[in-house]
Design an enzyme around this catalytic site. Structure first.
Site, short mmCIF file in Angstrom:
data_model
loop_
_atom_site.label_atom_id
_atom_site.label_comp_id
_atom_site.label_asym_id
_atom_site.label_seq_id
_atom_site.Cartn_x
_atom_site.Cartn_y
_atom_site.Cartn_z
N GLU A 281 0.82 -1.21 0.00
CA GLU A 281 0.00 0.00 0.00
C GLU A 281 0.86 1.26 0.00
O GLU A 281 0.57 2.23 -0.71
CB GLU A 281 -0.94 0.00 1.20
CG GLU A 281 -2.04 -1.04 1.14
CD GLU A 281 -3.13 -0.71 0.13
OE1 GLU A 281 -3.14 0.41 -0.40
OE2 GLU A 281 -3.97 -1.59 -0.13
N ASP A 414 -4.43 -9.94 -8.70
CA ASP A 414 -4.71 -9.03 -9.81
C ASP A 414 -3.53 -8.23 -10.37
O ASP A 414 -3.12 -8.41 -11.51
CB ASP A 414 -5.84 -8.08 -9.44
CG ASP A 414 -5.65 -7.40 -8.08
OD1 ASP A 414 -4.60 -7.59 -7.45
OD2 ASP A 414 -6.57 -6.67 -7.65
N GLU A 548 -11.97 -0.22 -11.01
CA GLU A 548 -11.55 -1.17 -12.04
C GLU A 548 -12.48 -1.22 -13.25
O GLU A 548 -12.02 -1.37 -14.39
CB GLU A 548 -11.42 -2.58 -11.44
CG GLU A 548 -10.28 -2.74 -10.47
CD GLU A 548 -10.62 -2.21 -9.09
OE1 GLU A 548 -9.68 -2.01 -8.29
OE2 GLU A 548 -11.83 -2.01 -8.79
#
Length: 575
Positions: A281, A414, A548
């Site tokens: 992150e 992903d 997304e």
């Protein structure tokens, strides 16, 4: 053994240690007096001294400061090697401090008194000896893997110190900034599109102004309660919204807001703290945000901060395999993994989503260490056997082996695939390793995960030990844009195929939005029991501003200019 049986170790008959060893171990002789050793006592004595010798060898070979320890115990230090008078007290300093104190007070035993000097030396030796035994015992109790990890960490700390010395903020090399790609300061010819464009900018201003009003300097704004929020993902690092928004402010020509954000970064963005952070992150929000802002604006403060933070993240790679920890204390350099992640494994989408930023950190700092770290991740992955050509989501950083066989193009997997493709593109299509890994991976994904529903919706399922779960997450919807973006470089004859596959994924994800009451898509949707593209479980029926689906619309619009993608995106804006 009776207590009295140990008395020969301490009686005059043994003549101390020498007599005890000579009489007890030499030639197996039996004594005639009461102080003679019995056979069991000889073995006890042998075990005691074996343990002592083992501990001594442990102290010599495992303690990091053993050379200093031996020089203090066995040799007299010359005055030139004495610590400075203003040195801070530390382990082993108490005996010296006691002597200094007596000298200052004018008490008996000041320097020059042989008895006092002998007492001080003995005290120092005893203390060093006890510390050596204690540390050696702790070292010998560790597993071989832990000892190896400690050695690697010590080496990396030295390397990091050297890096910090070489990569000072004033020593960053000059960098040639490439001209920005794309239309600059252009306006759409279509009045309706201009109006919609201004609406999007108005939404950004609304979000920014209220963040500034209610949560300035915090990581996030809680819009209902109108207060700041700082996620534990960033430890004590603050300002995630500011840093993550820098490129958006610049692109939207919100110049005043960009300048105030830059000033906050210069004056307040601080990484010198005792905080455990998510490496993934912090990398994508802070490192990525700072690098993007630097390339757009050329402002040096962004490069300096990005490299500074990059150095702080390097200890995350101190694992036997070089696969980084998920969590890192940026002060101590101690890392660990999420306890829920398959026995403490590292996660594919986390360690696989460092490549782009770390390659740029090497370029911006002039130091290859960042690129070396992420290239080693590829080496580890390429040396592993992939089940059915697929990449499982969990990898043990100690063994360098896969954990459970769970494969997902959504959460946990992903962005690993996204970064392979973008590494190929970012390299001006010279990173052939990234290209091969990407196309091999999506070939396996298409074979084993991609399915069509009864009514013709293409979706990407999840693979768990060979069994499919017919669920597709919102996160997975990025893949439509990814397939289309990589289509130009696909193996011969597959360019149109991958462009079409991207369009089919975009349609499925649009349906997941269109089939809800509020016209916003759920966190996950399913294709089983007669259900298609609908969330069936309560814990999947929520929307948290995920980008997304709109990201795929953007790529499909840029690559095809089919107006339906702009229409679908505007539906999401209105919703």
């Amino acid at each position: 053994m009776p207590v009295g049986g140990l008395s020969p170790l301490f009686s005059p008959a043994g003549s101390g240690l020498g007599g005890g060893l000579g009489g007890g171990l030499g030639g197996g002789r039996k004594g005639s007096g009461p102080a003679a050793f019995r056979l069991t006592e000889k073995f006890v004595l042998l075990l005691v001294f074996s343990a002592f010798i083992t501990l001594c060898f442990g102290a010599i070979f495992f303690l990091p400061d053993s050379s200093k320890l031996l020089s203090g115990v066995l040799f007299h230090s010359s005055p030139a090697l004495q610590p400075p008078a203003d040195r801070k007290p530390g382990p082993g300093a108490r005996a010296e401090d006691a002597a200094d104190g007596r000298a200052r007070r004018g008490e008996e035993g000041a320097p020059g008194d042989p008895a006092a000097a002998l007492e001080d030396n003995l005290a120092r030796i005893r203390e060093n000896h006890e510390r050596a035994l204690r540390e050696a015992k702790e070292t010998l109790q560790k597993l071989p893997e832990e000892i190896q990890r400690d050695i690697l960490m010590e080496k990396e700390k030295v390397a990091q110190d050297q890096l910090s010395n070489r990569v000072g903020f004033k020593m960053l090399p000059p960098v040639d900034l490439a001209p920005l790609v794309g239309a600059i300061d252009g306006e759409p010819a279509d009045a309706a599109i201009r109006e919609k464009r201004e609406k999007i900018k108005e939404m950004m201003k609304h979000a920014w102004n209220n963040y500034k009003r209610y949560a300035w300097g915090k990581n996030e704004l809680k819009p209902v309660s109108k207060g700041g929020h700082s996620s534990s993902l960033f430890g004590n690092i603050q300002g995630a919204t500011i840093v993550d928004a820098l490129d958006t402010l610049f692109i939207m020509k919100m110049k005043d807001e960009f300048e105030e954000a830059k000033a906050w970064v210069d004056e307040n963005l601080n990484f010198n703290m005792n905080a455990e952070v998510s490496v993934f992150e912090v990398n994508i929000r802070f490192v990525g945000g700072l690098i993007s802002a630097y390339y757009l604006s050329g402002e040096e403060i962004f490069r300096k901060k990005a490299v500074e933070l990059g150095v702080k993240l390097l200890p995350a790679f101190h694992t036997p395999s070089g696969i980084p920890w998920a969590l890192l204390n940026i002060k101590s350099g101690i890392g660990r993994n999420w306890p829920w992640a398959s026995g403490g494994s590292s996660i594919l989408a986390e360690f696989g989503t460092l490549h782009l930023e770390f390659i740029h950190l090497s370029y911006l700092s002039g130091n290859p260490i960042f690129a070396d770290k992420v290239m080693n991740i590829r080496t580890v992955l390429n040396n592993l056997e992939k089940p059915q050509g697929l990449y499982p989501n969990y990898l043990n950083p100690n063994s360098g082996q896969w954990a459970q066989y769970h494969v997902s193009v959504g959460g946990l997997g992903d962005s690993f695939y996204e970064y392979l493709l973008k590494a190929w593109l970012m390299s001006d299509k010279t990173d052939l390793q990234a290209k091969k890994m990407y196309f091999d991976a999506i070939k396996a994904i298409e074979t084993h995960l991609i399915r069509k529903s009864r009514n013709g919706l293409t979706y990407i399922a999840e693979w768990k030990g060979g069994l499919l779960e017919h669920k597709m997450g919102h996160l997975t919807c990025f893949a439509g844009g990814m397939f289309a973006l990589g289509a130009d470089d696909a193996p011969e004859g597959l360019t149109q195929h991958y462009l079409q596959l991207g369009a089919e994924i975009a349609r499925t994800c649009h349906e997941s939005y269109n089939r809800t009451f509020v016209k916003l898509g759920p966190e996950a949707f399913r294709f089983d029991g007669g259900v298609e593209a609908i969330a069936t479980r309560q814990n999947e029926k929520y929307y948290i501003l995920r980008p997304e689906v709109v990201e795929t619309y953007m790529y499909m619009w840029r690559l095809t200019h089919d107006p339906k993608y702009r229409k679908w995106a505007w539906e999401a804006v209105e919703a």
